[in-house]
Design a protein around this motif. Structure first.
Motif, PDB file in Angstrom:
ATOM      1  N   UNK A   2       0.770  -1.161  -0.047  1.00 54.25           N
ATOM      2  CA  UNK A   2       0.043  -0.099  -0.275  1.00 54.25           C
ATOM      3  C   UNK A   2       0.794   1.229   0.038  1.00 54.25           C
ATOM      4  N   UNK A   3       2.049   1.085   0.800  1.00 53.28           N
ATOM      5  CA  UNK A   3       3.030   2.333   0.830  1.00 53.28           C
ATOM      6  C   UNK A   3       3.373   2.764  -0.517  1.00 53.28           C
ATOM      7  N   UNK A   4       3.927   1.676  -1.277  1.00 48.83           N
ATOM      8  CA  UNK A   4       4.465   1.654  -2.614  1.00 48.83           C
ATOM      9  C   UNK A   4       3.355   2.421  -3.576  1.00 48.83           C
ATOM     10  N   UNK A   5       2.263   1.932  -3.424  1.00 45.61           N
ATOM     11  CA  UNK A   5       0.875   2.457  -4.289  1.00 45.61           C
ATOM     12  C   UNK A   5       0.728   4.037  -4.080  1.00 45.61           C
ATOM     13  N   UNK A   6       0.625   4.186  -2.700  1.00 46.45           N
ATOM     14  CA  UNK A   6       0.509   5.714  -2.290  1.00 46.45           C
ATOM     15  C   UNK A   6       1.843   6.618  -2.849  1.00 46.45           C
ATOM     16  N   UNK A   7       3.018   6.212  -2.832  1.00 45.77           N
ATOM     17  CA  UNK A   7       4.234   6.831  -3.145  1.00 45.77           C
ATOM     18  C   UNK A   7       4.021   6.920  -4.751  1.00 45.77           C
ATOM     19  N   UNK A  20       0.482  16.312  -1.312  1.00 49.09           N
ATOM     20  CA  UNK A  20       0.743  16.933   0.116  1.00 49.09           C
ATOM     21  C   UNK A  20       0.134  15.884   1.226  1.00 49.09           C
ATOM     22  N   UNK A  21      -1.141  15.279   0.820  1.00 50.68           N
ATOM     23  CA  UNK A  21      -1.985  14.565   1.879  1.00 50.68           C
ATOM     24  C   UNK A  21      -1.275  13.193   1.844  1.00 50.68           C
ATOM     25  N   UNK A  22      -0.609  12.596   0.819  1.00 55.21           N
ATOM     26  CA  UNK A  22      -0.203  11.222   0.709  1.00 55.21           C
ATOM     27  C   UNK A  22       1.223  11.323   1.453  1.00 55.21           C
ATOM     28  N   UNK A  23       1.749  12.341   1.266  1.00 56.47           N
ATOM     29  CA  UNK A  23       3.048  12.325   2.016  1.00 56.47           C
ATOM     30  C   UNK A  23       2.962  12.504   3.706  1.00 56.47           C
ATOM     31  N   UNK A  24       1.779  13.408   4.038  1.00 56.55           N
ATOM     32  CA  UNK A  24       1.616  13.452   5.201  1.00 56.55           C
ATOM     33  C   UNK A  24       1.250  12.298   6.017  1.00 56.55           C
ATOM     34  N   UNK A  25       0.235  11.564   5.171  1.00 54.34           N
ATOM     35  CA  UNK A  25      -0.497  10.178   5.841  1.00 54.34           C
ATOM     36  C   UNK A  25       0.929   9.257   5.969  1.00 54.34           C
ATOM     37  N   UNK A  26       1.689   9.142   5.013  1.00 51.34           N
ATOM     38  CA  UNK A  26       2.515   8.150   5.198  1.00 51.34           C
ATOM     39  C   UNK A  26       3.739   8.626   6.167  1.00 51.34           C
ATOM     40  N   UNK A  27       4.060   9.611   6.348  1.00 51.72           N
ATOM     41  CA  UNK A  27       4.985  10.090   7.385  1.00 51.72           C
ATOM     42  C   UNK A  27       4.223  10.002   8.591  1.00 51.72           C
ATOM     43  N   UNK A  28       3.124  10.371   8.789  1.00 46.42           N
ATOM     44  CA  UNK A  28       2.248  10.272  10.161  1.00 46.42           C
ATOM     45  C   UNK A  28       2.542   8.806  10.748  1.00 46.42           C
ATOM     46  N   UNK A  33       9.257   8.426   3.197  1.00 46.98           N
ATOM     47  CA  UNK A  33       8.834   8.974   1.916  1.00 46.98           C
ATOM     48  C   UNK A  33      10.044   9.290   0.873  1.00 46.98           C
ATOM     49  N   UNK A  34       9.717   9.378  -0.276  1.00 51.69           N
ATOM     50  CA  UNK A  34      10.752   9.976  -1.264  1.00 51.69           C
ATOM     51  C   UNK A  34      10.835  11.460  -0.752  1.00 51.69           C
ATOM     52  N   UNK A  35      12.274  11.837  -0.558  1.00 54.85           N
ATOM     53  CA  UNK A  35      12.594  13.173  -0.301  1.00 54.85           C
ATOM     54  C   UNK A  35      12.115  14.204  -1.232  1.00 54.85           C
ATOM     55  N   UNK A  36      12.013  13.916  -2.527  1.00 57.94           N
ATOM     56  CA  UNK A  36      11.743  14.881  -3.333  1.00 57.94           C
ATOM     57  C   UNK A  36      10.142  15.290  -3.336  1.00 57.94           C
ATOM     58  N   UNK A  37       9.314  14.757  -2.367  1.00 57.19           N
ATOM     59  CA  UNK A  37       7.922  15.091  -2.122  1.00 57.19           C
ATOM     60  C   UNK A  37       7.784  15.748  -0.829  1.00 57.19           C
ATOM     61  N   UNK A  38       8.791  15.985  -0.126  1.00 54.69           N
ATOM     62  CA  UNK A  38       8.684  16.520   1.100  1.00 54.69           C
ATOM     63  C   UNK A  38       8.415  18.126   0.910  1.00 54.69           C
ATOM     64  N   UNK A  39       8.864  18.765  -0.002  1.00 47.97           N
ATOM     65  CA  UNK A  39       8.974  20.301  -0.219  1.00 47.97           C
ATOM     66  C   UNK A  39       7.300  20.518  -0.586  1.00 47.97           C
ATOM     67  N   UNK A  40       6.560  19.620  -1.160  1.00 48.22           N
ATOM     68  CA  UNK A  40       5.138  19.835  -1.662  1.00 48.22           C
ATOM     69  C   UNK A  40       4.501  19.788  -0.168  1.00 48.22           C
ATOM     70  N   UNK A  41       4.821  18.748   0.671  1.00 50.65           N
ATOM     71  CA  UNK A  41       4.109  18.657   1.961  1.00 50.65           C
ATOM     72  C   UNK A  41       4.199  20.112   2.741  1.00 50.65           C
ATOM     73  N   UNK A  42       5.178  20.678   2.638  1.00 50.47           N
ATOM     74  CA  UNK A  42       5.599  22.008   3.268  1.00 50.47           C
ATOM     75  C   UNK A  42       4.835  23.196   2.602  1.00 50.47           C
TER      76      UNK A  42
END
Length: 127
Positions: A2-7, A20-28, A33-42
């Motif tokens: 599931x993690x792979x599918x969300x990523x 943003x929501x996907x990275x937040x959900x995975x991180x929580x 997560x892929x570091x390239x997605x972190x900026x979007x979360x912020x």
């Protein structure tokens, strides 16, 4: 799986809110997560999302997380600033970018932000 599918969904969509929501959900949930997605979360989150981002970034192993956490230390929203400073302190983040952000926060017009920043700097320097 599931993690792979969300990523995969987060990395292929053009919908920045979904990213943003996907990275937040995975991180929580403690997933790295892929570091390239972190900026979007912020950049694309509301204050509650940026608070979650601060906690996630403070524990993320990728060096790209540090400047993003530093950015949150000087976020326009007071609750985000305070939680980002606490996350940096609790996770012993003494990187140059974090210390510079904390130093900048000591000059804040908000007395609570300035106070917490000074306390964090003092305690991190003692470690």
């Amino acid at each position: 799986r599931l993690t792979a599918a969300i990523e995969k969904a987060a990395s292929t969509t053009k919908d920045q809110d979904l990213v943003s929501w996907a990275v937040r959900g995975l991180g929580t949930n403690g997933e790295k997560t892929d570091a390239n997605l972190l900026e979007t979360m912020v950049a694309k989150s509301d204050p509650a999302g940026r608070i979650e981002a601060a906690v996630i970034l403070a524990t993320h192993p990728d060096p790209k997380a540090i400047p993003l956490l530093a950015k949150l230390i000087n976020d326009p929203d007071q609750s985000v600033r305070l939680e980002a400073m606490i996350a940096a302190f609790v996770n012993h983040k003494t990187d140059d970018a974090i210390m510079a952000a904390l130093q900048k926060a000591t000059q804040s017009d908000d007395p609570q932000t300035a106070k917490i920043a000074r306390q964090a700097i003092d305690k991190l320097k003692k470690e």
